[in-house]
Scaffold this motif. Structure first.
Motif, PDB file in Angstrom:
ATOM      1  N   TYR A  59     -63.777 -33.976   8.928  1.00 26.54           N
ATOM      2  CA  TYR A  59     -64.215 -34.965   8.160  1.00 26.54           C
ATOM      3  C   TYR A  59     -64.697 -34.782   6.849  1.00 26.54           C
ATOM      4  CZ  TYR A  59     -67.714 -38.963   6.804  1.00 26.54           C
ATOM      5  OH  TYR A  59     -68.379 -39.798   6.289  1.00 26.54           O
TER       6      TYR A  59
ATOM      7  N   ALA B 144     -62.668 -36.842   3.548  1.00 30.33           N
ATOM      8  CA  ALA B 144     -63.469 -37.400   2.504  1.00 30.33           C
ATOM      9  C   ALA B 144     -63.015 -36.874   1.280  1.00 30.33           C
ATOM     10  CB  ALA B 144     -65.004 -36.845   2.758  1.00 30.33           C
TER      11      ALA B 144
ATOM     12  N   MET C  21     -59.783 -38.674   0.462  1.00 25.36           N
ATOM     13  CA  MET C  21     -60.170 -40.008  -0.039  1.00 25.36           C
ATOM     14  C   MET C  21     -60.528 -40.147  -1.392  1.00 25.36           C
ATOM     15  SD  MET C  21     -59.830 -42.361   2.584  1.00 25.36           S
ATOM     16  CE  MET C  21     -61.211 -43.733   2.270  1.00 25.36           C
TER      17      MET C  21
ATOM     18  N   LEU D 237     -59.173 -37.703   9.507  1.00 22.61           N
ATOM     19  CA  LEU D 237     -60.252 -38.349  10.164  1.00 22.61           C
ATOM     20  C   LEU D 237     -59.934 -38.530  11.599  1.00 22.61           C
ATOM     21  CD1 LEU D 237     -61.054 -40.742   7.058  1.00 22.61           C
ATOM     22  CD2 LEU D 237     -62.692 -39.059   8.116  1.00 22.61           C
TER      23      LEU D 237
ATOM     24  N   GLU E 250     -69.908 -43.026  11.949  1.00 24.74           N
ATOM     25  CA  GLU E 250     -69.715 -42.765  10.338  1.00 24.74           C
ATOM     26  C   GLU E 250     -67.948 -42.419  10.157  1.00 24.74           C
ATOM     27  OE1 GLU E 250     -71.302 -39.899   6.860  1.00 24.74           O
ATOM     28  OE2 GLU E 250     -71.763 -39.459   9.004  1.00 24.74           O
TER      29      GLU E 250
ATOM     30  N   GLU F  40     -65.113 -44.504   8.379  1.00 28.98           N
ATOM     31  CA  GLU F  40     -64.131 -43.906   7.238  1.00 28.98           C
ATOM     32  C   GLU F  40     -62.765 -44.063   7.571  1.00 28.98           C
ATOM     33  OE1 GLU F  40     -65.120 -42.850   4.019  1.00 28.98           O
ATOM     34  OE2 GLU F  40     -66.904 -43.937   4.616  1.00 28.98           O
TER      35      GLU F  40
ATOM     36  N   LYS G 259     -61.461 -47.449   6.900  1.00 29.31           N
ATOM     37  CA  LYS G 259     -61.344 -47.580   5.201  1.00 29.31           C
ATOM     38  C   LYS G 259     -60.053 -46.787   4.884  1.00 29.31           C
ATOM     39  CE  LYS G 259     -65.006 -46.859   2.853  1.00 29.31           C
ATOM     40  NZ  LYS G 259     -66.078 -45.955   2.109  1.00 29.31           N
TER      41      LYS G 259
END
Length: 406
Positions: free
Chosen positions: A354, A358, A361, A373, A385, A389, A392
């Motif tokens: 994760y 992030a 991203m 992810l 969560e 993501e 997204k």
């Protein structure tokens, strides 16, 4: 020390909130008036513009932060905006105006009731906000209005925070006004003083210089009795050693009291291995202090403290935590590096995947984020969560597919 609130422009999605915030940030008064009119004709409806927020921050804060005086005048005089209304972290428009560097906007909000003595949730007054962001003219203006130069609500004076944020020019202004950093510059009650932390990590020469200017005591050792000058010597930071040596009391056991004598002594002492219980104690203490700094949103200090814990005994959790700190600071490359190390140490841990996602991203690497992810989802299915993501990342891949194929 983390610099105070500065609003980041939203990635517009066409919402009224985004439109209002962007108009305020860009000083587009005509557009903002149009948005206000669309909210309704009554005074109550028109004042609803203050409920349009992003990240807890509203239009008056953003207009003030950007130094758009005409927009501030419209929001205050026609819509009833308050110079002391609070947003995220208790920050007021008067405080954000101090960051703009625009004295006319600061003066206007002061004349409209801006509170010189009010502090946000981190103990920062309007003077702290000006000093921390290098707004020299605003700093001088505020001092001319009688705000106490050493005002401190438990999180350090403006001088201490300006020094910690490497704002050399505002440090000089505050010192010229006889500022005193107070006990906080020595980290009273903490595991290690800011000066110890700076010299322990190495490479923070400017921060060392500013801390000394702010009154940091170079004779306060770390928890093992090692002084900052010795720590600087261990990191081969000659400039720091030369700054610290004249201010350091002679160390018992150093027969040749000179710069080279201190360096030789420090190098000899460092060859002695730390006992296991010292390593474990230091790791636990640094981790605890880092956690406290993170809760206060002082991500820079938290990152440094996690780094010190890693230096003593690295593990996946420490790398994950430092990765999160770096994400909060906008350091995508650093966050990604720590995420990779975390995954290497614990390949079956969803959080490491994760963190990697992030970081990708943040760097705009949506395909890589999607893959990381997806790995996290496989390791922790049903985690809302992670799934949010992941969706997204998938949407962003559709919007800019060519970017991820380069």
């Amino acid at each position: 020390m983390e610099a105070p609130f500065i609003y980041r422009r939203p990635c517009g999605n066409g919402s009224t909130e985004d439109a209002a915030i962007m108009a305020a940030l860009e000083g587009d008064l005509g557009r903002l008036k149009g948005i206000v009119e669309s909210l309704g004709k009554g005074n109550g409806n028109r004042a609803a513009v203050f409920s349009l927020k992003k990240g807890g921050v509203g239009v008056l804060h953003c207009a003030a932060c950007a130094g758009h005086l005409e927009v501030c005048m419209y929001l205050v005089e026609e819509l009833g905006g308050d110079a002391n209304m609070t947003a995220a972290e208790g920050v007021t428009p008067f405080m954000t105006a101090a960051q703009s560097g625009d004295v006319s906007t600061v003066k206007y909000l002061l004349d409209r009731g801006g509170d010189l003595m009010k502090a946000d949730e981190k103990g920062r007054t309007v003077l702290h906000h000006a000093a921390c962001t290098g707004s020299t003219k605003v700093t001088e203006f505020l001092l001319s209005k009688g705000i106490p130069v050493d005002i401190d609500y438990g999180h350090g004076t403006a001088l201490y925070q300006a020094a910690a944020n490497e704002q050399d020019k505002t440090v000089k202004i505050l010192l010229d006004h006889h500022a005193n950093a107070g006990a906080d510059v020595n980290g009273k009650g903490n595991l290690a003083s800011p000066l110890v932390i700076a010299t322990m990590r190495g490479g923070y020469t400017n921060e060392v210089r500013l801390l000394l200017k702010a009154g940091a005591d170079p004779n306060i050792p770390d928890d093992l009795g090692t002084l900052p000058v010795e720590l600087a010597a261990l990191n081969d930071c000659m400039e720091e050693v030369e700054m610290l040596f004249p201010l350091t009391s002679p160390i018992p056991g150093v027969p040749n009291w000179s710069v080279h004598g201190v360096i030789s002594h420090a190098k000899l002492e460092c060859k002695k291995p730390l006992e296991e219980h010292h390593i474990a104690r230091r790791k636990a203490m640094f981790k605890s202090q880092a956690s406290k700094a993170f809760k206060l949103k002082n991500y820079d200090l938290a990152s440094k403290l996690y780094g010190l814990a890693i230096d003593h005994a690295p593990d996946a959790t420490l790398y994950s935590n430092r990765s999160l700190c770096r994400l909060q600071m906008g350091d995508g490359e650093g966050a990604l590096s720590d995420a990779y190390k975390c995954r290497t140490m614990r390949p079956d841990w969803a959080k490491g995947c994760y963190r990697q996602g992030a970081a990708h991203m943040l760097l705009g690497e949506h395909k890589q984020a999607h893959d990381a992810l997806l790995d996290a989802q496989k390791l922790d299915p049903g985690n809302e969560e992670i799934e949010r993501e992941l969706r997204k990342a998938m949407e962003l891949m559709k919007v800019s597919p060519d970017e991820d194929d380069q």
